[in-house]
Design a protein around this motif. Structure first.
Motif, PDB file in Angstrom:
ATOM      1  N   MET A  78       0.850  -1.202   0.000  1.00  0.00           N
ATOM      2  CA  MET A  78       0.000   0.000   0.000  1.00  0.00           C
ATOM      3  C   MET A  78       0.880   1.245   0.000  1.00  0.00           C
ATOM      4  N   GLU A  79       0.675   2.108  -0.985  1.00  0.00           N
ATOM      5  CA  GLU A  79       1.422   3.348  -1.083  1.00  0.00           C
ATOM      6  C   GLU A  79       0.655   4.471  -0.396  1.00  0.00           C
ATOM      7  N   LEU A  80       1.389   5.267   0.346  1.00  0.00           N
ATOM      8  CA  LEU A  80       0.782   6.382   1.061  1.00  0.00           C
ATOM      9  C   LEU A  80       1.058   7.680   0.313  1.00  0.00           C
ATOM     10  N   ASP A  81       0.051   8.520   0.212  1.00  0.00           N
ATOM     11  CA  ASP A  81       0.178   9.802  -0.470  1.00  0.00           C
ATOM     12  C   ASP A  81      -0.303  10.904   0.487  1.00  0.00           C
ATOM     13  N   PHE A  82       0.637  11.707   0.958  1.00  0.00           N
ATOM     14  CA  PHE A  82       0.327  12.755   1.928  1.00  0.00           C
ATOM     15  C   PHE A  82       0.119  14.115   1.270  1.00  0.00           C
ATOM     16  N   SER A  83       0.035  14.165  -0.035  1.00  0.00           N
ATOM     17  CA  SER A  83      -0.065  15.446  -0.736  1.00  0.00           C
ATOM     18  C   SER A  83      -1.382  16.170  -0.443  1.00  0.00           C
ATOM     19  N   ALA A  84      -2.422  15.437  -0.092  1.00  0.00           N
ATOM     20  CA  ALA A  84      -3.723  16.072   0.157  1.00  0.00           C
ATOM     21  C   ALA A  84      -3.794  16.743   1.531  1.00  0.00           C
ATOM     22  N   ILE A  85      -2.789  16.532   2.364  1.00  0.00           N
ATOM     23  CA  ILE A  85      -2.841  17.084   3.719  1.00  0.00           C
ATOM     24  C   ILE A  85      -2.648  18.600   3.708  1.00  0.00           C
ATOM     25  N   ILE A  86      -1.733  19.088   2.857  1.00  0.00           N
ATOM     26  CA  ILE A  86      -1.442  20.524   2.833  1.00  0.00           C
ATOM     27  C   ILE A  86      -2.674  21.350   2.487  1.00  0.00           C
ATOM     28  N   PRO A  87      -3.437  21.018   1.446  1.00  0.00           N
ATOM     29  CA  PRO A  87      -4.660  21.797   1.176  1.00  0.00           C
ATOM     30  C   PRO A  87      -5.697  21.693   2.289  1.00  0.00           C
ATOM     31  N   ALA A  88      -5.615  20.630   3.084  1.00  0.00           N
ATOM     32  CA  ALA A  88      -6.605  20.432   4.150  1.00  0.00           C
ATOM     33  C   ALA A  88      -6.197  21.081   5.462  1.00  0.00           C
ATOM     34  N   LEU A  89      -5.030  21.704   5.515  1.00  0.00           N
ATOM     35  CA  LEU A  89      -4.531  22.266   6.773  1.00  0.00           C
ATOM     36  C   LEU A  89      -5.454  23.309   7.411  1.00  0.00           C
ATOM     37  N   PRO A  90      -6.097  24.213   6.635  1.00  0.00           N
ATOM     38  CA  PRO A  90      -7.010  25.171   7.295  1.00  0.00           C
ATOM     39  C   PRO A  90      -8.124  24.491   8.095  1.00  0.00           C
ATOM     40  N   GLY A  91      -8.723  23.455   7.512  1.00  0.00           N
ATOM     41  CA  GLY A  91      -9.765  22.732   8.229  1.00  0.00           C
ATOM     42  C   GLY A  91      -9.221  21.980   9.421  1.00  0.00           C
ATOM     43  N   LEU A  92      -8.029  21.426   9.286  1.00  0.00           N
ATOM     44  CA  LEU A  92      -7.402  20.716  10.404  1.00  0.00           C
ATOM     45  C   LEU A  92      -7.033  21.683  11.523  1.00  0.00           C
ATOM     46  N   TRP A  93      -6.622  22.888  11.149  1.00  0.00           N
ATOM     47  CA  TRP A  93      -6.283  23.877  12.175  1.00  0.00           C
ATOM     48  C   TRP A  93      -7.511  24.278  12.993  1.00  0.00           C
ATOM     49  N   GLU A  94      -8.665  24.353  12.344  1.00  0.00           N
ATOM     50  CA  GLU A  94      -9.887  24.640  13.093  1.00  0.00           C
ATOM     51  C   GLU A  94     -10.145  23.553  14.135  1.00  0.00           C
ATOM     52  N   GLY A  95      -9.888  22.304  13.761  1.00  0.00           N
ATOM     53  CA  GLY A  95     -10.026  21.219  14.719  1.00  0.00           C
ATOM     54  C   GLY A  95      -9.017  21.321  15.842  1.00  0.00           C
ATOM     55  N   MET A  96      -7.770  21.707  15.509  1.00  0.00           N
ATOM     56  CA  MET A  96      -6.746  21.865  16.542  1.00  0.00           C
ATOM     57  C   MET A  96      -7.092  23.020  17.478  1.00  0.00           C
ATOM     58  N   ALA A  97      -7.638  24.096  16.935  1.00  0.00           N
ATOM     59  CA  ALA A  97      -8.052  25.212  17.780  1.00  0.00           C
ATOM     60  C   ALA A  97      -9.131  24.767  18.762  1.00  0.00           C
ATOM     61  N   MET A  98     -10.048  23.937  18.305  1.00  0.00           N
ATOM     62  CA  MET A  98     -11.070  23.386  19.196  1.00  0.00           C
ATOM     63  C   MET A  98     -10.445  22.529  20.283  1.00  0.00           C
ATOM     64  N   THR A  99      -9.468  21.711  19.913  1.00  0.00           N
ATOM     65  CA  THR A  99      -8.776  20.849  20.881  1.00  0.00           C
ATOM     66  C   THR A  99      -8.039  21.670  21.923  1.00  0.00           C
ATOM     67  N   LEU A 100      -7.300  22.673  21.485  1.00  0.00           N
ATOM     68  CA  LEU A 100      -6.524  23.503  22.410  1.00  0.00           C
ATOM     69  C   LEU A 100      -7.442  24.302  23.333  1.00  0.00           C
ATOM     70  N   GLN A 101      -8.537  24.819  22.791  1.00  0.00           N
ATOM     71  CA  GLN A 101      -9.478  25.575  23.622  1.00  0.00           C
ATOM     72  C   GLN A 101     -10.107  24.682  24.683  1.00  0.00           C
ATOM     73  N   LEU A 102     -10.497  23.488  24.278  1.00  0.00           N
ATOM     74  CA  LEU A 102     -11.107  22.547  25.218  1.00  0.00           C
ATOM     75  C   LEU A 102     -10.111  22.142  26.297  1.00  0.00           C
ATOM     76  N   ALA A 103      -8.860  21.903  25.895  1.00  0.00           N
ATOM     77  CA  ALA A 103      -7.833  21.502  26.864  1.00  0.00           C
ATOM     78  C   ALA A 103      -7.511  22.642  27.827  1.00  0.00           C
ATOM     79  N   ALA A 104      -7.355  23.859  27.314  1.00  0.00           N
ATOM     80  CA  ALA A 104      -6.987  24.999  28.158  1.00  0.00           C
ATOM     81  C   ALA A 104      -8.072  25.299  29.189  1.00  0.00           C
TER      82      ALA A 104
END
Length: 223
Positions: A1-27
């Motif tokens: 199975m070959e892994l392709d991580f190229s789609a992660i960079i365009p998805a970073l804004p949406g992932l950052w929103e999730g990380m902001a939710m995680t950090l806010q909940l943790a803090a």
């Protein structure tokens, strides 16, 4: 199975929103847990046997059940309790119910950390302060707690790292934190393995760097 991580960079804004939710909940969970845990620690050390018993029961109960159960229970219980109190249907989002669950759960662990920190301070300091005319509350606020928090800072930070990792459990109630955002985006793009691996690496890097910072702080405080 070959892994392709190229789609992660365009998805970073949406992932950052999730990380902001995680950090806010943790803090907010850490802040609320420390405040409630400190109150519980003072209750456990109180000369009032009823207060001490209530706090001990609280700590024993929440340290004996899994966090996942607490999150699920509060998600369904908080709206019911509010309806019972107000008599009206009060909408409570997943974020609020998860935050209450984290505060209530982590307070039991922060309580034991704070209690150990207070007990590490020589009791003679409390007696000397009271001999000077200070009340018990003044002694705790001005003398004991500042020293205790300095001693227990590394332990508080270690427990905070654990709480940061535990925020990933909010997927059970549909809250879009970082892990859930990565999983959802991976399913949409047909690359679940790549996004889950990326999420795991991010969690590892944040937790590992935070652990190194805690060890460095522990060495500085021990000097």
């Amino acid at each position: 199975m070959e892994l392709d991580f190229s789609a992660i960079i365009p998805a970073l804004p949406g992932l950052w929103e999730g990380m902001a939710m995680t950090l806010q909940l943790a803090a907010l969970g850490i802040l609320g847990g420390v405040v409630l845990g400190t109150l519980l620690a003072l209750m456990r050390m109180s000369s009032n046997k009823l207060l001490a018993k209530i706090a001990a029961t609280y700590v024993s109960y929440f340290r004996s059940i899994p966090l996942l159960l607490v999150i699920t229970w509060f998600y369904f219980a908080v709206p019911f309790i509010l309806r019972w109190i107000t008599g009206e249907d009060t909408p409570v989002g997943a974020f609020s119910s998860c935050l209450v669950a984290f505060i209530m759960f982590e307070a039991a662990y922060f309580c034991e950390i704070v209690r150990a920190g207070i007990q590490a301070i020589p009791r003679g300091q409390l007696g000397a302060a009271q001999a000077l005319g200070m009340s018990y509350g003044q002694c705790m606020r001005l003398i004991i707690l500042p020293q205790a928090f300095r001693k227990m800072t590394p332990l508080l930070l270690q427990q905070s790292i654990i709480l940061f990792q535990d925020t990933s459990l909010v997927y059970t109630v549909g809250l879009m934190d970082f892990l859930n955002a990565a999983r959802s985006r991976g399913d949409i793009l047909g690359q679940p393995h790549e996004f889950l691996i990326f999420a795991g690496v991010v969690y590892f890097l944040i937790s590992f760097c935070a652990s190194l910072a805690v060890k460095h702080l522990q060495k500085r405080l021990s000097v």
